[in-house]
Enzyme design. Structure first.
Site, PDB file in Angstrom:
ATOM      1  CE1 TYR A  60      -3.304  -3.033   0.869  1.00 17.38           C
ATOM      2  CE2 TYR A  60      -4.352  -1.138  -0.194  1.00 17.38           C
ATOM      3  CZ  TYR A  60      -4.363  -2.479   0.157  1.00 17.38           C
ATOM      4  OH  TYR A  60      -5.431  -3.269  -0.209  1.00 17.38           O
ATOM      5  CB  VAL A  96      -8.565   2.986  -2.497  1.00 19.73           C
ATOM      6  CG1 VAL A  96      -9.664   1.977  -2.222  1.00 19.73           C
ATOM      7  CG2 VAL A  96      -7.405   2.312  -3.244  1.00 19.73           C
ATOM      8  CG  HIS A 112     -14.047  -0.964  -2.989  1.00 18.66           C
ATOM      9  ND1 HIS A 112     -13.796  -1.320  -4.291  1.00 18.66           N
ATOM     10  CD2 HIS A 112     -15.202  -1.583  -2.661  1.00 18.66           C
ATOM     11  CE1 HIS A 112     -14.763  -2.136  -4.722  1.00 18.66           C
ATOM     12  NE2 HIS A 112     -15.637  -2.309  -3.758  1.00 18.66           N
ATOM     13  CB  CYS A 123      -9.282  -0.359  18.954  1.00 20.25           C
ATOM     14  SG  CYS A 123      -8.017   0.867  18.557  1.00 20.25           S
ATOM     15  N   PRO A 208     -12.308  -0.007 -22.706  1.00 18.82           N
ATOM     16  CG  PRO A 208     -10.039   0.476 -22.596  1.00 18.82           C
ATOM     17  CD  PRO A 208     -11.276   0.419 -21.787  1.00 18.82           C
TER      18      PRO A 208
HETATM   19  C1  BV8 Z   1     -17.954  -8.597   0.329  1.00 22.21           C
HETATM   20  C2  BV8 Z   1      -9.983  -1.919  -2.175  1.00 22.21           C
HETATM   21  C3  BV8 Z   1     -19.313  -9.641   1.964  1.00 22.21           C
HETATM   22  C4  BV8 Z   1      -8.667  -2.487  -1.801  1.00 22.21           C
HETATM   23  C5  BV8 Z   1     -11.166  -3.594  -3.522  1.00 22.21           C
HETATM   24  C6  BV8 Z   1     -15.518 -15.387  -1.432  1.00 22.21           C
HETATM   25  C7  BV8 Z   1     -15.322 -14.925  -0.152  1.00 22.21           C
HETATM   26  C8  BV8 Z   1     -15.658 -13.635   0.241  1.00 22.21           C
HETATM   27  C9  BV8 Z   1     -16.171 -12.768  -0.709  1.00 22.21           C
HETATM   28  C10 BV8 Z   1     -16.337 -13.232  -1.991  1.00 22.21           C
HETATM   29  C11 BV8 Z   1     -16.046 -14.511  -2.370  1.00 22.21           C
HETATM   30  N1  BV8 Z   1     -16.339 -14.658  -3.688  1.00 22.21           N
HETATM   31  C12 BV8 Z   1     -16.811 -13.486  -4.164  1.00 22.21           C
HETATM   32  C13 BV8 Z   1     -16.826 -12.635  -3.146  1.00 22.21           C
HETATM   33  C14 BV8 Z   1     -17.223 -11.269  -3.185  1.00 22.21           C
HETATM   34  C15 BV8 Z   1     -15.974 -10.429  -3.457  1.00 22.21           C
HETATM   35  C16 BV8 Z   1     -15.784 -10.402  -4.960  1.00 22.21           C
HETATM   36  O1  BV8 Z   1     -16.541  -9.748  -5.635  1.00 22.21           O
HETATM   37  N2  BV8 Z   1     -14.770 -11.111  -5.471  1.00 22.21           N
HETATM   38  C17 BV8 Z   1     -14.569 -11.139  -6.901  1.00 22.21           C
HETATM   39  C18 BV8 Z   1     -13.092 -11.020  -7.215  1.00 22.21           C
HETATM   40  C19 BV8 Z   1     -15.182 -12.421  -7.441  1.00 22.21           C
HETATM   41  N3  BV8 Z   1     -16.273  -9.143  -2.924  1.00 22.21           N
HETATM   42  C20 BV8 Z   1     -15.876  -8.859  -1.691  1.00 22.21           C
HETATM   43  O2  BV8 Z   1     -15.193  -9.566  -0.999  1.00 22.21           O
HETATM   44  C21 BV8 Z   1     -16.413  -7.536  -1.150  1.00 22.21           C
HETATM   45  N4  BV8 Z   1     -16.955  -7.760   0.152  1.00 22.21           N
HETATM   46  O3  BV8 Z   1     -18.509  -9.224  -0.537  1.00 22.21           O
HETATM   47  O4  BV8 Z   1     -18.279  -8.714   1.652  1.00 22.21           O
HETATM   48  C22 BV8 Z   1     -19.465  -9.569   3.427  1.00 22.21           C
HETATM   49  C23 BV8 Z   1     -20.654  -9.033   3.945  1.00 22.21           C
HETATM   50  C24 BV8 Z   1     -20.814  -9.025   5.320  1.00 22.21           C
HETATM   51  C25 BV8 Z   1     -19.792  -9.504   6.164  1.00 22.21           C
HETATM   52  C26 BV8 Z   1     -18.604  -9.999   5.625  1.00 22.21           C
HETATM   53  C27 BV8 Z   1     -18.432 -10.037   4.239  1.00 22.21           C
HETATM   54  C28 BV8 Z   1     -15.292  -6.537  -1.036  1.00 22.21           C
HETATM   55  C29 BV8 Z   1     -14.822  -6.151  -2.427  1.00 22.21           C
HETATM   56  C30 BV8 Z   1     -13.873  -4.953  -2.327  1.00 22.21           C
HETATM   57  C31 BV8 Z   1     -12.441  -5.395  -2.470  1.00 22.21           C
HETATM   58  N5  BV8 Z   1     -11.560  -4.228  -2.463  1.00 22.21           N
HETATM   59  N6  BV8 Z   1     -10.430  -2.480  -3.456  1.00 22.21           N
HETATM   60  C32 BV8 Z   1      -7.585  -2.034  -2.716  1.00 22.21           C
HETATM   61  O5  BV8 Z   1      -7.827  -1.292  -3.683  1.00 22.21           O
HETATM   62  O6  BV8 Z   1      -6.444  -2.410  -2.428  1.00 22.21           O
HETATM   63  S1  BV8 Z   1     -11.665  -4.170  -5.013  1.00 22.21           S
HETATM   64  C33 BV8 Z   1     -10.606  -3.669  -6.251  1.00 22.21           C
HETATM   65  O7  BV8 Z   1     -11.148  -4.212  -7.427  1.00 22.21           O
HETATM   66  C34 BV8 Z   1     -10.495  -2.193  -6.544  1.00 22.21           C
HETATM   67  O8  BV8 Z   1     -11.338  -1.391  -5.761  1.00 22.21           O
HETATM   68  C35 BV8 Z   1     -10.956  -2.120  -7.973  1.00 22.21           C
HETATM   69  O9  BV8 Z   1     -11.488  -0.891  -8.293  1.00 22.21           O
HETATM   70  C36 BV8 Z   1     -11.968  -3.162  -7.883  1.00 22.21           C
HETATM   71  C37 BV8 Z   1     -12.725  -3.648  -9.032  1.00 22.21           C
HETATM   72  O10 BV8 Z   1     -11.911  -3.793 -10.047  1.00 22.21           O
HETATM   73  P1  BV8 Z   1     -12.010  -2.661 -11.216  1.00 22.21           P
HETATM   74  O11 BV8 Z   1     -12.123  -1.332 -10.603  1.00 22.21           O
HETATM   75  O12 BV8 Z   1     -13.043  -3.084 -12.155  1.00 22.21           O
HETATM   76  O13 BV8 Z   1     -10.599  -2.786 -11.734  1.00 22.21           O
HETATM   77  P2  BV8 Z   1     -10.137  -3.909 -12.672  1.00 22.21           P
HETATM   78  O14 BV8 Z   1      -8.672  -3.864 -12.636  1.00 22.21           O
HETATM   79  O15 BV8 Z   1     -10.871  -5.153 -12.358  1.00 22.21           O
HETATM   80  O16 BV8 Z   1     -10.666  -3.473 -14.104  1.00 22.21           O
HETATM   81  C38 BV8 Z   1     -10.221  -2.267 -14.662  1.00 22.21           C
HETATM   82  C39 BV8 Z   1     -11.079  -2.068 -15.894  1.00 22.21           C
HETATM   83  O17 BV8 Z   1     -10.684  -0.828 -16.486  1.00 22.21           O
HETATM   84  C40 BV8 Z   1     -10.883  -3.143 -16.955  1.00 22.21           C
HETATM   85  O18 BV8 Z   1     -12.162  -3.561 -17.405  1.00 22.21           O
HETATM   86  C41 BV8 Z   1     -10.142  -2.400 -18.085  1.00 22.21           C
HETATM   87  O19 BV8 Z   1     -10.550  -2.862 -19.363  1.00 22.21           O
HETATM   88  C42 BV8 Z   1     -10.622  -0.997 -17.870  1.00 22.21           C
HETATM   89  N7  BV8 Z   1      -9.712   0.046 -18.362  1.00 22.21           N
HETATM   90  C43 BV8 Z   1      -8.368   0.005 -18.476  1.00 22.21           C
HETATM   91  N8  BV8 Z   1      -7.934   1.192 -18.970  1.00 22.21           N
HETATM   92  C44 BV8 Z   1      -9.030   1.975 -19.133  1.00 22.21           C
HETATM   93  C45 BV8 Z   1     -10.158   1.255 -18.749  1.00 22.21           C
HETATM   94  N9  BV8 Z   1     -11.407   1.753 -18.803  1.00 22.21           N
HETATM   95  C46 BV8 Z   1     -11.541   3.014 -19.259  1.00 22.21           C
HETATM   96  N10 BV8 Z   1     -10.497   3.792 -19.642  1.00 22.21           N
HETATM   97  C47 BV8 Z   1      -9.240   3.302 -19.592  1.00 22.21           C
HETATM   98  N11 BV8 Z   1      -8.212   4.073 -19.987  1.00 22.21           N
HETATM   99 ZN    ZN Z   2      -6.035  -0.084  18.349  1.00 24.75          ZN
END
Ligand code: BV8
Ligand code: ZN
Length: 245
Positions: A60, A96, A112, A123, A208
């Site tokens: 990070y 973020v 996020h 805490c 894209p």
């Molecule tokens: C939740 C912060 C429930 C951190 C991020 C098993 C166990 C537990 C959970 C799960 C599981 N299976 C599935 C899940 C749910 C899980 C999930 O969705 N997993 C996926 C991978 C299958 N979700 C979670 O765990 C969420 N929490 O479900 O909690 C719960 C409820 C109650 C109690 C307990 C639990 C939490 C999800 C959040 C994770 N944190 N970020 C950090 O950043 O370090 S997510 C992370 O991915 C980023 O935030 C990012 O933004 C996000 C999504 O990805 P994208 O933004 O889409 O980025 P990506 O790289 O994927 O794509 C980029 C796109 O841009 C591409 O399409 C590309 O073509 C395009 N692009 C490129 N260049 C350009 C462009 N577009 C336009 N212009 C350009 N120039």
């Molecule tokens: Zn503490």
């Protein structure tokens, strides 16, 4: 364009792709250098932090240094301008990096969390850490001795309740929902477009590559956010001038 112009309420959801043209790697792009050997989805978990807090902390710190050196791009600026031009506009982001705020977006729903905020992993006491005085290792909480972590939502962690309900509420009320620079893979953010479409909005994806969460009837604009959003803004201005005549 006319749908956008006549819309009373426009919502935009952004993902990592909107910051790609600022030089901030997206989640799916290969990490560079030291981090190339790690899968972001592996590092962005509470388990990874519990196992090796200093490694996750260093990842990070690296990402924060990238963001500090980055500048908002034309996509961020166009979204900030859209908020000034449209009667009602809500910006929701999965990112973020804080680049929307640096581009002038006053209100941003951060689903996020933020790289610029920190809290105790035990805490939850908030801790301020300026970029220029970033410790090399995860500091210890003065109140309880726990490790300090970035105030972001990791995989397997719940999203902030207020942000999540505000986002779904906006998606349901939108006439136009712009989904910009997101792969549509991460839930629950990926469901916002579907919910908006089912509530009757026109959903427009800007990317894209075709995102994974398109519904029938959605519009897909293939291209970079930094190129397409300024065009949308310019067309909106033209339509506005035509109407004013
Ligand atoms: C939740 C912060 C429930 C951190 C991020 C098993 C166990 C537990 C959970 C799960 C599981 N299976 C599935 C899940 C749910 C899980 C999930 O969705 N997993 C996926 C991978 C299958 N979700 C979670 O765990 C969420 N929490 O479900 O909690 C719960 C409820 C109650 C109690 C307990 C639990 C939490 C999800 C959040 C994770 N944190 N970020 C950090 O950043 O370090 S997510 C992370 O991915 C980023 O935030 C990012 O933004 C996000 C999504 O990805 P994208 O933004 O889409 O980025 P990506 O790289 O994927 O794509 C980029 C796109 O841009 C591409 O399409 C590309 O073509 C395009 N692009 C490129 N260049 C350009 C462009 N577009 C336009 N212009 C350009 N120039
Ligand atoms: Zn503490």
């Amino acid at each position: 364009m006319s749908a956008l112009r006549s819309a009373q309420f426009v919502v935009a959801l952004t993902g990592a792709g909107v910051s790609a043209e600022s030089g901030v790697p997206t989640f799916r792009q290969a990490q560079t250098g030291l981090w190339a050997q790690f899968d972001p989805a592996e590092l962005a978990t509470p388990e990874a932090f519990a196992r090796n807090p200093d490694r996750v902390w260093a990842w990070y710190a690296w990402r924060r240094s990238l963001v500090e050196q980055a500048e908002p791009n034309p996509a961020h600026r166009a979204l900030a301008e859209l908020a000034r031009r449209l009667p009602r506009f809500t910006l929701i982001t999965q990112n973020v990096d804080g680049l929307h705020q640096r581009a002038g977006s006053a209100e941003v729903i951060e689903l996020h969390g933020s790289l610029q905020r920190y809290r105790c992993a035990i805490c939850a006491t908030p801790v301020a850490i300026p970029a220029e005085a970033h410790p090399p290792r995860s500091p210890v909480c003065v109140r309880c001795g726990g490790h300090i972590r970035p105030d972001v939502v990791w995989f397997g962690e719940p999203l902030p309740e207020a942000a999540l309900s505000a986002a779904f509420d906006a998606a349901r009320r939108a006439q136009v929902f712009l989904s910009i620079g997101t792969s549509g893979l991460v839930e629950p953010a990926a469901s916002l477009a579907r919910v908006s479409s089912r509530a009757g909005a026109l959903v427009v994806h800007v990317n894209p590559e075709q995102p994974a969460n398109m519904s029938a009837g959605d519009i897909y604009l293939c291209g970079r956010a930094g190129e397409i959003l300024p065009i949308i803004l310019a067309r909106l201005a033209e339509v506005g001038q035509e109407n004013a005549r």
